[in-house]
Design a protein around this motif. Structure first.
Motif, PDB file in Angstrom:
ATOM      1  N   ASN A  46       0.823  -1.212   0.000  1.00  0.00           N
ATOM      2  CA  ASN A  46       0.000   0.000   0.000  1.00  0.00           C
ATOM      3  C   ASN A  46       0.860   1.266   0.000  1.00  0.00           C
ATOM      4  N   CYS A  47       1.949   1.245   0.743  1.00  0.00           N
ATOM      5  CA  CYS A  47       2.857   2.407   0.753  1.00  0.00           C
ATOM      6  C   CYS A  47       3.474   2.605  -0.627  1.00  0.00           C
ATOM      7  N   ASN A  48       3.836   1.509  -1.290  1.00  0.00           N
ATOM      8  CA  ASN A  48       4.421   1.605  -2.633  1.00  0.00           C
ATOM      9  C   ASN A  48       3.399   2.106  -3.650  1.00  0.00           C
ATOM     10  N   VAL A  49       2.123   1.724  -3.494  1.00  0.00           N
ATOM     11  CA  VAL A  49       1.078   2.203  -4.399  1.00  0.00           C
ATOM     12  C   VAL A  49       0.914   3.711  -4.242  1.00  0.00           C
ATOM     13  N   LYS A  50       0.928   4.172  -2.987  1.00  0.00           N
ATOM     14  CA  LYS A  50       0.746   5.615  -2.738  1.00  0.00           C
ATOM     15  C   LYS A  50       1.890   6.437  -3.325  1.00  0.00           C
ATOM     16  N   THR A  51       3.092   5.895  -3.277  1.00  0.00           N
ATOM     17  CA  THR A  51       4.253   6.643  -3.777  1.00  0.00           C
ATOM     18  C   THR A  51       4.567   6.286  -5.227  1.00  0.00           C
ATOM     19  N   ASP A  52       3.753   5.393  -5.815  1.00  0.00           N
ATOM     20  CA  ASP A  52       3.907   4.998  -7.213  1.00  0.00           C
ATOM     21  C   ASP A  52       5.312   4.469  -7.504  1.00  0.00           C
ATOM     22  N   THR A  53       5.764   3.536  -6.657  1.00  0.00           N
ATOM     23  CA  THR A  53       7.104   2.957  -6.848  1.00  0.00           C
ATOM     24  C   THR A  53       7.035   1.543  -7.415  1.00  0.00           C
ATOM     25  N   GLY A  54       6.046   1.285  -8.234  1.00  0.00           N
ATOM     26  CA  GLY A  54       5.972   0.001  -8.926  1.00  0.00           C
ATOM     27  C   GLY A  54       5.532  -1.152  -8.049  1.00  0.00           C
ATOM     28  N   ALA A  55       4.509  -0.953  -7.251  1.00  0.00           N
ATOM     29  CA  ALA A  55       4.008  -2.011  -6.375  1.00  0.00           C
ATOM     30  C   ALA A  55       3.427  -3.146  -7.202  1.00  0.00           C
ATOM     31  N   ASP A  56       3.692  -4.374  -6.771  1.00  0.00           N
ATOM     32  CA  ASP A  56       3.203  -5.555  -7.473  1.00  0.00           C
ATOM     33  C   ASP A  56       2.653  -6.544  -6.448  1.00  0.00           C
ATOM     34  N   VAL A  57       1.357  -6.819  -6.529  1.00  0.00           N
ATOM     35  CA  VAL A  57       0.712  -7.719  -5.564  1.00  0.00           C
ATOM     36  C   VAL A  57       1.344  -9.108  -5.628  1.00  0.00           C
ATOM     37  N   ARG A  58       1.531  -9.623  -6.823  1.00  0.00           N
ATOM     38  CA  ARG A  58       2.080 -10.976  -6.988  1.00  0.00           C
ATOM     39  C   ARG A  58       3.447 -11.097  -6.302  1.00  0.00           C
ATOM     40  N   THR A  59       4.305 -10.114  -6.479  1.00  0.00           N
ATOM     41  CA  THR A  59       5.632 -10.133  -5.854  1.00  0.00           C
ATOM     42  C   THR A  59       5.512 -10.067  -4.338  1.00  0.00           C
ATOM     43  N   SER A  60       4.643  -9.208  -3.839  1.00  0.00           N
ATOM     44  CA  SER A  60       4.460  -9.083  -2.388  1.00  0.00           C
ATOM     45  C   SER A  60       3.986 -10.397  -1.774  1.00  0.00           C
ATOM     46  N   LEU A  61       3.040 -11.061  -2.442  1.00  0.00           N
ATOM     47  CA  LEU A  61       2.522 -12.328  -1.915  1.00  0.00           C
ATOM     48  C   LEU A  61       3.562 -13.438  -2.027  1.00  0.00           C
ATOM     49  N   LYS A  62       4.371 -13.423  -3.053  1.00  0.00           N
ATOM     50  CA  LYS A  62       5.447 -14.412  -3.194  1.00  0.00           C
ATOM     51  C   LYS A  62       6.480 -14.220  -2.081  1.00  0.00           C
ATOM     52  N   GLU A  63       6.776 -12.970  -1.757  1.00  0.00           N
ATOM     53  CA  GLU A  63       7.705 -12.684  -0.651  1.00  0.00           C
ATOM     54  C   GLU A  63       7.146 -13.198   0.668  1.00  0.00           C
ATOM     55  N   TYR A  64       5.842 -12.995   0.873  1.00  0.00           N
ATOM     56  CA  TYR A  64       5.175 -13.527   2.077  1.00  0.00           C
ATOM     57  C   TYR A  64       5.356 -15.043   2.149  1.00  0.00           C
ATOM     58  N   GLU A  65       5.091 -15.707   1.042  1.00  0.00           N
ATOM     59  CA  GLU A  65       5.226 -17.169   1.002  1.00  0.00           C
ATOM     60  C   GLU A  65       6.663 -17.598   1.314  1.00  0.00           C
ATOM     61  N   GLN A  66       7.616 -16.928   0.722  1.00  0.00           N
ATOM     62  CA  GLN A  66       9.021 -17.281   0.935  1.00  0.00           C
ATOM     63  C   GLN A  66       9.465 -17.032   2.383  1.00  0.00           C
ATOM     64  N   LEU A  67       8.959 -15.961   2.989  1.00  0.00           N
ATOM     65  CA  LEU A  67       9.310 -15.668   4.382  1.00  0.00           C
ATOM     66  C   LEU A  67       8.737 -16.707   5.349  1.00  0.00           C
ATOM     67  N   ARG A  68       7.562 -17.216   5.062  1.00  0.00           N
ATOM     68  CA  ARG A  68       6.887 -18.123   5.994  1.00  0.00           C
ATOM     69  C   ARG A  68       7.169 -19.605   5.749  1.00  0.00           C
ATOM     70  N   TRP A  69       7.645 -19.966   4.554  1.00  0.00           N
ATOM     71  CA  TRP A  69       7.798 -21.370   4.218  1.00  0.00           C
ATOM     72  C   TRP A  69       8.762 -22.103   5.153  1.00  0.00           C
ATOM     73  N   LEU A  70       9.973 -21.623   5.311  1.00  0.00           N
ATOM     74  CA  LEU A  70      10.967 -22.331   6.124  1.00  0.00           C
ATOM     75  C   LEU A  70      10.555 -22.457   7.589  1.00  0.00           C
ATOM     76  N   PRO A  71      10.116 -21.376   8.252  1.00  0.00           N
ATOM     77  CA  PRO A  71       9.728 -21.539   9.661  1.00  0.00           C
ATOM     78  C   PRO A  71       8.573 -22.523   9.867  1.00  0.00           C
ATOM     79  N   THR A  72       7.569 -22.449   9.015  1.00  0.00           N
ATOM     80  CA  THR A  72       6.420 -23.344   9.214  1.00  0.00           C
ATOM     81  C   THR A  72       6.770 -24.785   8.865  1.00  0.00           C
TER      82      THR A  72
END
Length: 115
Positions: free
Chosen positions: A40-66
């Motif tokens: 949301n911060c990237n959308v407001k500042t128009d810095t090329g926010a990408d939902v798919r990339t953000s969700l992939k990062e979420y998946e990558q951050l949580r995969w190993l611990p879980t």
């Protein structure tokens, strides 16, 4: 595009032996909320926010611990309830620790309130 995100047991069912199901769900929620906030911060500042990339990062951050906790919980469960050589080891281990006073020191000392 449309996206669906699952968290907690919906994403990674957790065996009950470490009591980590709710903890992992909270960590999932926090991580996902952080990624959504950053998006949301990237959308407001128009810095090329990408939902798919953000969700992939979420998946990558949580995969190993879980995955790690799920494997540990499954192994502990097998040790606790499985009829095998490991359960014999468990029984002998706890018997010896009980006789040596370790169980009393570890479990009872932490069960008594310190005031």
């Amino acid at each position: 595009g449309k996206f669906v995100v699952v968290a907690g047991d919906a994403a990674h069912a957790m065996p009950p032996f470490l009591g980590q199901g709710a903890n992992q769900a909270l960590q999932d929620s926090y991580t996902l909320a952080s990624k959504i906030h950053a998006y949301n911060c990237n959308v407001k500042t128009d810095t090329g926010a990408d939902v798919r990339t953000s969700l992939k990062e979420y998946e990558q951050l949580r995969w190993l611990p879980t995955t790690s906790i799920t494997i540990k919980a499954a192994l502990l469960g097998y040790l606790e309830v499985g009829p095998s050589l490991l359960s014999k080891f468990r029984d002998v281990f706890f018997y010896v620790m009980g006789k040596a006073g370790v169980a009393k020191k570890v479990f009872l000392s932490s069960a008594n309130p310190k005031m």
